[in-house]
Scaffold this motif. Sequence first.
Motif, PDB file in Angstrom:
ATOM      1  N   ALA A 503       0.837  -1.197   0.000  1.00  0.00           N
ATOM      2  CA  ALA A 503       0.000   0.000   0.000  1.00  0.00           C
ATOM      3  C   ALA A 503       0.874   1.251   0.000  1.00  0.00           C
ATOM      4  CB  ALA A 503      -0.929  -0.003   1.213  1.00  0.00           C
ATOM      5  N   VAL A 504       0.348   2.324  -0.535  1.00  0.00           N
ATOM      6  CA  VAL A 504       1.114   3.573  -0.525  1.00  0.00           C
ATOM      7  C   VAL A 504       1.207   4.095   0.913  1.00  0.00           C
ATOM      8  CG1 VAL A 504       0.410   4.155  -2.862  1.00  0.00           C
ATOM      9  CG2 VAL A 504      -0.959   4.947  -0.935  1.00  0.00           C
ATOM     10  N   GLU A 505       2.270   4.836   1.186  1.00  0.00           N
ATOM     11  CA  GLU A 505       2.401   5.412   2.533  1.00  0.00           C
ATOM     12  C   GLU A 505       1.234   6.359   2.782  1.00  0.00           C
ATOM     13  OE1 GLU A 505       6.159   7.111   3.291  1.00  0.00           O
ATOM     14  OE2 GLU A 505       7.283   5.311   2.787  1.00  0.00           O
ATOM     15  N   GLN A 506       0.729   6.252   4.020  1.00  0.00           N
ATOM     16  CA  GLN A 506      -0.452   6.997   4.437  1.00  0.00           C
ATOM     17  C   GLN A 506      -1.692   6.516   3.671  1.00  0.00           C
ATOM     18  OE1 GLN A 506       0.085   8.965   7.039  1.00  0.00           O
ATOM     19  NE2 GLN A 506       2.282   8.485   6.814  1.00  0.00           N
ATOM     20  N   GLY A 507      -1.598   5.301   3.179  1.00  0.00           N
ATOM     21  CA  GLY A 507      -2.715   4.732   2.427  1.00  0.00           C
ATOM     22  C   GLY A 507      -3.676   3.986   3.332  1.00  0.00           C
ATOM     23  N   GLU A 508      -4.508   3.152   2.693  1.00  0.00           N
ATOM     24  CA  GLU A 508      -5.551   2.462   3.450  1.00  0.00           C
ATOM     25  C   GLU A 508      -5.722   1.041   2.925  1.00  0.00           C
ATOM     26  OE1 GLU A 508     -10.179   3.210   4.844  1.00  0.00           O
ATOM     27  OE2 GLU A 508      -9.471   4.025   2.936  1.00  0.00           O
ATOM     28  N   VAL A 509      -5.947   0.138   3.857  1.00  0.00           N
ATOM     29  CA  VAL A 509      -6.277  -1.257   3.532  1.00  0.00           C
ATOM     30  C   VAL A 509      -7.668  -1.525   4.074  1.00  0.00           C
ATOM     31  CG1 VAL A 509      -5.725  -3.679   3.891  1.00  0.00           C
ATOM     32  CG2 VAL A 509      -3.874  -2.015   3.561  1.00  0.00           C
ATOM     33  N   VAL A 510      -8.593  -1.961   3.184  1.00  0.00           N
ATOM     34  CA  VAL A 510      -9.989  -2.178   3.557  1.00  0.00           C
ATOM     35  C   VAL A 510     -10.287  -3.666   3.543  1.00  0.00           C
ATOM     36  CG1 VAL A 510     -12.403  -1.687   3.014  1.00  0.00           C
ATOM     37  CG2 VAL A 510     -10.637   0.049   2.617  1.00  0.00           C
ATOM     38  N   ILE A 511     -10.868  -4.145   4.676  1.00  0.00           N
ATOM     39  CA  ILE A 511     -11.260  -5.554   4.790  1.00  0.00           C
ATOM     40  C   ILE A 511     -12.781  -5.610   4.773  1.00  0.00           C
ATOM     41  CG2 ILE A 511     -11.237  -7.626   6.218  1.00  0.00           C
ATOM     42  CD1 ILE A 511      -8.558  -4.986   6.638  1.00  0.00           C
ATOM     43  N   SER A 512     -13.358  -6.452   3.841  1.00  0.00           N
ATOM     44  CA  SER A 512     -14.809  -6.565   3.701  1.00  0.00           C
ATOM     45  C   SER A 512     -15.247  -7.994   3.984  1.00  0.00           C
ATOM     46  CB  SER A 512     -15.251  -6.149   2.297  1.00  0.00           C
ATOM     47  OG  SER A 512     -14.647  -6.983   1.325  1.00  0.00           O
ATOM     48  N   LEU A 513     -16.458  -8.111   4.509  1.00  0.00           N
ATOM     49  CA  LEU A 513     -17.059  -9.426   4.779  1.00  0.00           C
ATOM     50  C   LEU A 513     -18.436  -9.460   4.151  1.00  0.00           C
ATOM     51  CD1 LEU A 513     -16.115 -10.016   8.535  1.00  0.00           C
ATOM     52  CD2 LEU A 513     -15.125 -11.116   6.546  1.00  0.00           C
ATOM     53  N   ARG A 514     -18.704 -10.517   3.375  1.00  0.00           N
ATOM     54  CA  ARG A 514     -19.996 -10.720   2.754  1.00  0.00           C
ATOM     55  C   ARG A 514     -20.449 -12.155   2.981  1.00  0.00           C
ATOM     56  NH1 ARG A 514     -19.644  -6.147   2.789  1.00  0.00           N
ATOM     57  NH2 ARG A 514     -19.808  -4.584   1.117  1.00  0.00           N
ATOM     58  N   VAL A 515     -21.762 -12.368   2.981  1.00  0.00           N
ATOM     59  CA  VAL A 515     -22.312 -13.704   3.224  1.00  0.00           C
ATOM     60  C   VAL A 515     -23.326 -14.022   2.126  1.00  0.00           C
ATOM     61  CG1 VAL A 515     -23.559 -15.182   4.833  1.00  0.00           C
ATOM     62  CG2 VAL A 515     -22.045 -13.397   5.706  1.00  0.00           C
ATOM     63  N   ASP A 516     -23.219 -15.211   1.529  1.00  0.00           N
ATOM     64  CA  ASP A 516     -24.271 -15.678   0.628  1.00  0.00           C
ATOM     65  C   ASP A 516     -24.853 -16.969   1.191  1.00  0.00           C
ATOM     66  OD1 ASP A 516     -22.537 -17.737   0.003  1.00  0.00           O
ATOM     67  OD2 ASP A 516     -21.912 -16.889  -1.917  1.00  0.00           O
ATOM     68  N   GLU A 517     -25.578 -17.699   0.386  1.00  0.00           N
ATOM     69  CA  GLU A 517     -26.303 -18.862   0.896  1.00  0.00           C
ATOM     70  C   GLU A 517     -25.376 -19.943   1.429  1.00  0.00           C
ATOM     71  OE1 GLU A 517     -29.679 -22.081  -0.628  1.00  0.00           O
ATOM     72  OE2 GLU A 517     -28.980 -20.474  -1.948  1.00  0.00           O
ATOM     73  N   LYS A 518     -24.212 -20.099   0.797  1.00  0.00           N
ATOM     74  CA  LYS A 518     -23.329 -21.204   1.169  1.00  0.00           C
ATOM     75  C   LYS A 518     -21.961 -20.766   1.675  1.00  0.00           C
ATOM     76  CE  LYS A 518     -25.339 -24.466  -2.141  1.00  0.00           C
ATOM     77  NZ  LYS A 518     -25.076 -25.367  -3.285  1.00  0.00           N
ATOM     78  N   MET A 519     -21.481 -19.557   1.332  1.00  0.00           N
ATOM     79  CA  MET A 519     -20.100 -19.164   1.629  1.00  0.00           C
ATOM     80  C   MET A 519     -20.045 -17.837   2.353  1.00  0.00           C
ATOM     81  SD  MET A 519     -18.694 -21.804   0.177  1.00  0.00           S
ATOM     82  CE  MET A 519     -16.944 -21.433   0.128  1.00  0.00           C
ATOM     83  N   VAL A 520     -18.923 -17.660   3.064  1.00  0.00           N
ATOM     84  CA  VAL A 520     -18.547 -16.369   3.648  1.00  0.00           C
ATOM     85  C   VAL A 520     -17.386 -15.830   2.825  1.00  0.00           C
ATOM     86  CG1 VAL A 520     -17.650 -15.178   5.674  1.00  0.00           C
ATOM     87  CG2 VAL A 520     -19.296 -17.033   5.959  1.00  0.00           C
ATOM     88  N   TRP A 521     -17.536 -14.611   2.304  1.00  0.00           N
ATOM     89  CA  TRP A 521     -16.536 -14.033   1.421  1.00  0.00           C
ATOM     90  C   TRP A 521     -15.758 -12.951   2.184  1.00  0.00           C
ATOM     91  CZ3 TRP A 521     -15.430 -15.782  -3.400  1.00  0.00           C
ATOM     92  CH2 TRP A 521     -16.351 -16.689  -3.960  1.00  0.00           C
ATOM     93  N   VAL A 522     -14.437 -13.007   2.042  1.00  0.00           N
ATOM     94  CA  VAL A 522     -13.537 -12.042   2.686  1.00  0.00           C
ATOM     95  C   VAL A 522     -12.748 -11.337   1.592  1.00  0.00           C
ATOM     96  CG1 VAL A 522     -11.691 -11.683   4.352  1.00  0.00           C
ATOM     97  CG2 VAL A 522     -13.344 -13.546   4.693  1.00  0.00           C
ATOM     98  N   GLY A 523     -12.684 -10.010   1.620  1.00  0.00           N
ATOM     99  CA  GLY A 523     -11.907  -9.240   0.645  1.00  0.00           C
ATOM    100  C   GLY A 523     -10.932  -8.317   1.334  1.00  0.00           C
ATOM    101  N   ILE A 524      -9.684  -8.267   0.861  1.00  0.00           N
ATOM    102  CA  ILE A 524      -8.653  -7.366   1.390  1.00  0.00           C
ATOM    103  C   ILE A 524      -8.168  -6.526   0.234  1.00  0.00           C
ATOM    104  CG2 ILE A 524      -6.394  -7.178   2.471  1.00  0.00           C
ATOM    105  CD1 ILE A 524      -8.258 -10.405   2.864  1.00  0.00           C
TER     106      ILE A 524
END
Length: 603
Positions: A503-524
């Motif tokens: 990531a760039v200095e002074q940047g940001e890392v975003v972690i997301s969580l989503r749920v569907d019928e069968k899976m849990v999705w994680v995004g970085i």
Amino acid sequence: MFGSIRWKLILFYTLLIVVAMQLVSFYLLQRIEQLYLEEARTILRTRGSHLARVLDIEAQRGPFAREAAELVLNDLRSREEDAIVFLLTAEQQIVATSLNAESMRGLHVLGEYPVILESMNAGQAFDAIWQEAGGRKFYTLAQPISLTLRQGRNESLVVSIFIREPLDHTYRILREVQTRLLNSTLLSILVTIVLGSFAAQTITRPIQEITSKAVSLAAGNFDIVVAVKSSDEIGKLGEVFNYLTARLRETLAELRNDKTKLEAIFTHMTNGVVAIDTVGVVIHANIRARQMLGLLEDSPAAYILERLNFGDVARVLAREAPQITEVALTVPQPIAVRSIAAPFHSADGAVSGIIIVLQDITEEARLETMRQEFVANVSHELKTPLTTIKSYAETLLTGALESRELAGNFITVIAEEADRMDRLVKDLLTLTQLDYQKNNLQTRPVLMDELVLDVLDKLSFSACQRGVRFGTDFAEEVPIAMANPDKVEQVLVNIIANSIKYAVEQGEVVISLRVDEKMVWVGIKDDGPGIPLIDQPRIFERFYRVDKARSRELGGTGLGLAIAKQLVEAHGGTIGIRSEEGHGTEVYFSLPRHRPRSDQEVS
């Protein structure tokens, strides 16, 4: 018409009757003619004997004159008009005759009746059948006799009696018999044709039925049965025909099943199969072979053999042992292909053509390349710290220990390189363990939001060093995954640590969580430089780095994402990447969702 068995049988029966009737007629007519002729001969000889006795009696009563003989003969002519009697001397002079003077005119007795001459020459009675110029037939008898003539002196006279008996009655009867036999023959032929037609029909009708069923069978209708109405040879033929059709149906069903199985195998098998006959015509090519070779419907066999480096058909047929080649193909996409070609033989042992099996070894080649790169990368990764450690250690041994400040710096570098090697070895051991234990993970329900927040807390110091801040985007529904918390924590640490590094200095890392019928999705997602499109397919390979110099500078081993991929797939999830140069990178993965027992029962 006579090509039919029915008419052949009728013709045979008719000819048989005709031949039989002809033989019977010939024998019967011959026999009747013999009987009548024998009867006529007997009568004629009896008459001749009687006439000889009468003449002899007349000669003994008194002088025997020509007039007396003529009176006897005239009396005979009056009773039998067609009878002719001559009395001839040895000098062929007529003593007396039953003919009148008018009938005698122009008559040459010996010329007209040669039997007289034969009798006189033989000295005994002689008979024969004589046919006149008009066509009438007579039975003739010539019999020599001795008479005593008393004309002043006793004198012995040898004369010949000639008698002719007509055979008109005999041959009229024979003609009538012949006519009746002919009529009987014609009637027999007519009856034979009628009865033979019915008899032949009883034979030909079942044969015609079997023939029609055989024609239907040849046309492809195998659900046919012949009605068996008798137990004779025709009935046995019908039973055998029904048995053969049943066996044929079973055999064809087996062949269809085998064909369906083979077609399914050839169609869906991962290997390509091509069959070529001895003249170079493509007999069969399954879908996979056409895809691998980019074949069209009319692609010749020479094109296939040339692309696979087999030469021509004759060259392959000349060798009994299979030939193996490995080629790289670019149509429709780059693949590596291993080809095995060998001749195949028919049931009689003759060579029928060539069978070629195509194996897609693209993945095998890729794994071999990865293995070679892996060995090279491990060697390189170990060689760099080892070289540094060795050079610094040699420097210390040559006198750098005397300077405490310099020695301290050198020992610090040696310790860092040793830590780097230790991390590398640990990562390699982790990958090895995952290869052997990926099916033995102990899983339980895990609250993913709590686990993510715990990992962010642990990595907050590293983020602060680079001025990177964390952001979260969690779903309202509580994301509960069925996973091993320690392994998922390692996945999150590896991915988020990479995001912090890039990531760039002074940047940001975003972690997301989503749920569907069968899976849990994680995004970085980070806001770093992004990953070039050409490098994205290989980003999860071991030791693969997009920017190798920067990766080593940041202390990476090149195994973090490979370990993350192994762990995610061990849970039954998937991992991927979305990136665009200059717009950051997002790594996402999925884990199986935990579902309460009540939900499972409802579903």
